[in-house]
Design a protein around this motif. Structure first.
Motif, PDB file in Angstrom:
ATOM      1  N   MET A   1     -15.755   6.252  -1.374  1.00 41.77           N
ATOM      2  CA  MET A   1     -15.514   4.986  -1.455  1.00 41.77           C
ATOM      3  C   MET A   1     -14.529   4.701  -2.697  1.00 41.77           C
ATOM      4  O   MET A   1     -13.653   3.848  -2.881  1.00 41.77           O
ATOM      5  CB  MET A   1     -16.628   4.106  -1.251  1.00 41.77           C
ATOM      6  N   THR A   2     -14.924   5.377  -3.775  1.00 45.47           N
ATOM      7  CA  THR A   2     -14.292   5.036  -5.020  1.00 45.47           C
ATOM      8  C   THR A   2     -12.696   5.740  -4.971  1.00 45.47           C
ATOM      9  O   THR A   2     -11.794   5.005  -5.460  1.00 45.47           O
ATOM     10  CB  THR A   2     -14.717   6.067  -6.277  1.00 45.47           C
ATOM     11  N   ARG A   3     -12.671   6.741  -3.879  1.00 45.17           N
ATOM     12  CA  ARG A   3     -11.182   7.397  -3.728  1.00 45.17           C
ATOM     13  C   ARG A   3     -10.467   6.323  -2.870  1.00 45.17           C
ATOM     14  O   ARG A   3      -9.345   6.082  -3.109  1.00 45.17           O
ATOM     15  CB  ARG A   3     -11.586   8.575  -2.968  1.00 45.17           C
ATOM     16  N   LEU A   4     -11.157   5.529  -2.014  1.00 41.65           N
ATOM     17  CA  LEU A   4     -10.452   4.585  -1.159  1.00 41.65           C
ATOM     18  C   LEU A   4      -9.829   3.515  -2.166  1.00 41.65           C
ATOM     19  O   LEU A   4      -8.941   3.039  -1.871  1.00 41.65           O
ATOM     20  CB  LEU A   4     -11.467   4.007  -0.242  1.00 41.65           C
ATOM     21  N   LEU A   5     -10.841   2.860  -2.978  1.00 39.42           N
ATOM     22  CA  LEU A   5     -10.523   1.832  -4.003  1.00 39.42           C
ATOM     23  C   LEU A   5      -9.212   2.238  -4.695  1.00 39.42           C
ATOM     24  O   LEU A   5      -8.211   1.573  -5.043  1.00 39.42           O
ATOM     25  CB  LEU A   5     -11.626   1.464  -4.750  1.00 39.42           C
ATOM     26  N   LYS A   6      -9.211   3.374  -5.279  1.00 38.87           N
ATOM     27  CA  LYS A   6      -8.224   3.984  -6.114  1.00 38.87           C
ATOM     28  C   LYS A   6      -6.910   4.155  -5.230  1.00 38.87           C
ATOM     29  O   LYS A   6      -5.830   3.606  -5.765  1.00 38.87           O
ATOM     30  CB  LYS A   6      -8.542   5.098  -6.574  1.00 38.87           C
ATOM     31  N   SER A   7      -7.090   4.461  -4.204  1.00 40.49           N
ATOM     32  CA  SER A   7      -5.743   4.666  -3.357  1.00 40.49           C
ATOM     33  C   SER A   7      -5.062   3.351  -2.840  1.00 40.49           C
ATOM     34  O   SER A   7      -4.010   3.018  -2.922  1.00 40.49           O
ATOM     35  CB  SER A   7      -6.083   5.447  -2.139  1.00 40.49           C
ATOM     36  N   ARG A   8      -5.922   2.451  -2.582  1.00 41.05           N
ATOM     37  CA  ARG A   8      -5.677   0.910  -2.211  1.00 41.05           C
ATOM     38  C   ARG A   8      -4.967   0.326  -3.582  1.00 41.05           C
ATOM     39  O   ARG A   8      -3.922  -0.361  -3.532  1.00 41.05           O
ATOM     40  CB  ARG A   8      -6.959   0.103  -2.059  1.00 41.05           C
ATOM     41  N   GLU A   9      -5.718   0.353  -4.838  1.00 41.19           N
ATOM     42  CA  GLU A   9      -4.876  -0.219  -6.018  1.00 41.19           C
ATOM     43  C   GLU A   9      -3.439   0.817  -6.237  1.00 41.19           C
ATOM     44  O   GLU A   9      -2.583   0.162  -6.682  1.00 41.19           O
ATOM     45  CB  GLU A   9      -5.736   0.227  -7.118  1.00 41.19           C
ATOM     46  N   LEU A  10      -3.462   1.934  -5.844  1.00 39.22           N
ATOM     47  CA  LEU A  10      -2.315   2.685  -6.023  1.00 39.22           C
ATOM     48  C   LEU A  10      -1.182   2.259  -4.990  1.00 39.22           C
ATOM     49  O   LEU A  10       0.148   1.885  -5.645  1.00 39.22           O
ATOM     50  CB  LEU A  10      -2.452   4.200  -5.886  1.00 39.22           C
ATOM     51  N   VAL A  11      -1.611   2.164  -3.870  1.00 35.02           N
ATOM     52  CA  VAL A  11      -0.528   1.497  -2.578  1.00 35.02           C
ATOM     53  C   VAL A  11      -0.014   0.161  -3.090  1.00 35.02           C
ATOM     54  O   VAL A  11       1.073  -0.175  -2.993  1.00 35.02           O
ATOM     55  CB  VAL A  11      -1.395   1.530  -1.414  1.00 35.02           C
ATOM     56  N   LEU A  12      -1.006  -0.536  -3.511  1.00 32.23           N
ATOM     57  CA  LEU A  12      -0.746  -1.985  -4.003  1.00 32.23           C
ATOM     58  C   LEU A  12       0.287  -1.966  -5.129  1.00 32.23           C
ATOM     59  O   LEU A  12       1.503  -2.735  -5.082  1.00 32.23           O
ATOM     60  CB  LEU A  12      -1.793  -2.948  -4.064  1.00 32.23           C
ATOM     61  N   SER A  13       0.115  -1.113  -6.123  1.00 27.62           N
ATOM     62  CA  SER A  13       0.835  -1.314  -7.376  1.00 27.62           C
ATOM     63  C   SER A  13       2.345  -0.476  -7.023  1.00 27.62           C
ATOM     64  O   SER A  13       3.171  -1.023  -7.317  1.00 27.62           O
ATOM     65  CB  SER A  13       0.397  -0.274  -8.465  1.00 27.62           C
ATOM     66  N   GLY A  14       2.374   0.298  -6.015  1.00 20.47           N
ATOM     67  CA  GLY A  14       3.593   1.005  -5.532  1.00 20.47           C
ATOM     68  C   GLY A  14       4.276  -0.290  -4.732  1.00 20.47           C
ATOM     69  O   GLY A  14       5.406  -0.407  -4.697  1.00 20.47           O
ATOM     70  N   ALA A  15       3.499  -0.986  -3.741  1.00 24.71           N
ATOM     71  CA  ALA A  15       4.266  -2.235  -2.709  1.00 24.71           C
ATOM     72  C   ALA A  15       4.764  -3.111  -3.771  1.00 24.71           C
ATOM     73  O   ALA A  15       5.884  -3.859  -3.576  1.00 24.71           O
ATOM     74  CB  ALA A  15       2.975  -2.473  -1.936  1.00 24.71           C
ATOM     75  N   ILE A  16       4.220  -3.416  -4.971  1.00 24.42           N
ATOM     76  CA  ILE A  16       4.474  -4.487  -5.826  1.00 24.42           C
ATOM     77  C   ILE A  16       5.843  -4.013  -6.670  1.00 24.42           C
ATOM     78  O   ILE A  16       6.756  -4.694  -6.796  1.00 24.42           O
ATOM     79  CB  ILE A  16       3.282  -4.958  -6.819  1.00 24.42           C
ATOM     80  N   LEU A  17       5.800  -2.766  -7.106  1.00 23.71           N
ATOM     81  CA  LEU A  17       6.966  -2.351  -7.650  1.00 23.71           C
ATOM     82  C   LEU A  17       8.268  -2.257  -6.809  1.00 23.71           C
ATOM     83  O   LEU A  17       9.236  -2.605  -6.972  1.00 23.71           O
ATOM     84  CB  LEU A  17       6.566  -0.968  -8.344  1.00 23.71           C
ATOM     85  N   ALA A  18       7.823  -1.798  -5.632  1.00 24.68           N
ATOM     86  CA  ALA A  18       8.875  -1.681  -4.541  1.00 24.68           C
ATOM     87  C   ALA A  18       9.633  -3.042  -4.230  1.00 24.68           C
ATOM     88  O   ALA A  18      10.836  -3.108  -4.097  1.00 24.68           O
ATOM     89  CB  ALA A  18       8.371  -0.928  -3.205  1.00 24.68           C
ATOM     90  N   LEU A  19       8.570  -3.798  -4.126  1.00 30.13           N
ATOM     91  CA  LEU A  19       9.275  -5.523  -3.975  1.00 30.13           C
ATOM     92  C   LEU A  19      10.043  -5.942  -4.838  1.00 30.13           C
ATOM     93  O   LEU A  19      10.933  -6.514  -4.697  1.00 30.13           O
ATOM     94  CB  LEU A  19       7.852  -6.204  -3.599  1.00 30.13           C
ATOM     95  N   ILE A  20       9.516  -5.698  -6.322  1.00 33.94           N
ATOM     96  CA  ILE A  20      10.282  -6.273  -7.388  1.00 33.94           C
ATOM     97  C   ILE A  20      11.732  -5.515  -7.436  1.00 33.94           C
ATOM     98  O   ILE A  20      12.863  -6.131  -7.424  1.00 33.94           O
ATOM     99  CB  ILE A  20       9.504  -5.764  -8.799  1.00 33.94           C
TER     100      ILE A  20
END
Length: 326
Positions: free
Chosen positions: A1-20
């Motif tokens: 579950m910790t791995r899932l949270l970390k991957s979600r935060e990583l994906v979100l960070s990447g999505a925000i950066l890509a959008l910017i």
């Protein structure tokens, strides 16, 4: 579950950066440090509310009254400031937080003592609080010229290059992290939402824990009530109307599971920032801001589907292993 949270935060960070970067490629200057700081400042209220909502959702509840709480507390302090301009701003802020705590406690008591489903309770109190906004204001607006200069100046004041509003959000993020990660109450939030029956056997009072989550959410909504009306220098009956959708969307996009017991402070903050970047990018791209509501709704559905699928995977793997063993 910790791995899932970390991957979600990583994906979100990447999505925000890509959008910017995508917006920057079309409209130069969007990714400038000054503009990104402005985006964070615009999103500060959403971040604060999302952190309060996160605590509630972790306990397998939901608070749909946060925006109405914000509107009522904001209207009360704006009305007091207009009637008595000499009142210290610090006192008004404490009053806003205190009133928010009371409104949140009212939600929590109904859920705890009467065992009413949280969605029903907060849908009802949403309507009550919105009605009280009209009662307090008499349907009248309070405009900037009726507010004292000190009342409206605080959130806009600059400290070390950032507005005070941004520093308040940063402080709330830090305090929320400490609460969730390092205190028994924070661990009780996860235990209550993850498995309420097991939590009882470990000595956790599930009802009281949920009550505290609603109190926390209410207090932060009260703080945001002052921040909202003072920053925009206006208070009216429809302040933050529908904003609870953005708050829930920020949490769900950030990986806070509606089923309870799963989520992180970082995820809630990133979910709010994702919506904040979209909100600021739409006008720049010439798209109507009203599309933000559709985007928020679609994001909730997609995020919930993603969460549900991710949480089902371990069960399927265990079942396959059992079948293989048999």
């Amino acid at each position: 579950m910790t791995r899932l949270l970390k991957s979600r935060e990583l994906v979100l960070s990447g999505a925000i950066l890509a959008l910017i970067l995508l917006v920057e490629s079309r409209f130069r200057g969007f990714a400038a440090p000054g503009n990104l700081a402005a985006v964070f400042n615009d999103t500060s209220v959403l971040i604060i509310l999302a952190l309060g909502q996160m605590a509630v959702i972790l306990t397998k509840c939901i608070d749909l009254s946060v925006a109405a709480n914000l509107a009522l507390t904001g209207m009360v302090v704006a009305t007091l400031n207009a009637a008595m301009p000499g009142l210290p701003v610090g006192l008004l802020i404490l009053l806003a937080i205190g009133l928010g705590l009371v409104l949140g406690a009212f939600n929590g008591l109904l859920v705890w003592l009467l065992d009413i489903p949280p969605i029903v309770v907060t849908l009802g109190t949403l309507t009550i609080y919105r009605g009280l906004v009209f009662v307090v204001s008499g349907g009248e607006w309070i405009n900037s010229f009726e507010m004292s200069a000190s009342f409206t100046a605080l959130p806009r004041a600059t400290l070390l290059g950032l507005p005070v509003l941004s520093w308040v959000a940063i402080a709330v993020i830090a305090l929320a992290w400490l609460l969730i990660r390092l205190t028994p109450l924070g661990r009780a939030f996860y235990a209550t939402g993850g498995n309420p029956h097991a939590a009882v056997y470990t000595g956790i009072d599930v009802g009281r824990t949920r009550f505290m989550a609603f109190v926390l959410s209410g207090g932060l909504a009260g703080l945001c009530g002052y921040l909202w009306v003072s920053r925009y220098a206006v208070a009216y009956t429809d302040v933050a109307l529908g904003f609870e959708l953005d708050v829930v969307a920020a949490c769900v996009i950030g990986g806070i599971s509606i089923a309870g017991g799963v989520g992180s402070v970082g995820g809630a903050v990133l979910g709010a920032l994702f919506l904040g970047v979209i909100k600021n990018a739409l006008p720049v791209a010439g798209i109507s801001p009203f599309w933000q509501l559709a985007i928020s709704g679609a994001a909730i559905i997609i995020a919930v589907a993603f969460n549900a699928r991710a949480e089902r995977r371990p069960g399927r793997v265990i079942l396959k292993r059992k079948e293989a063993t048999a």
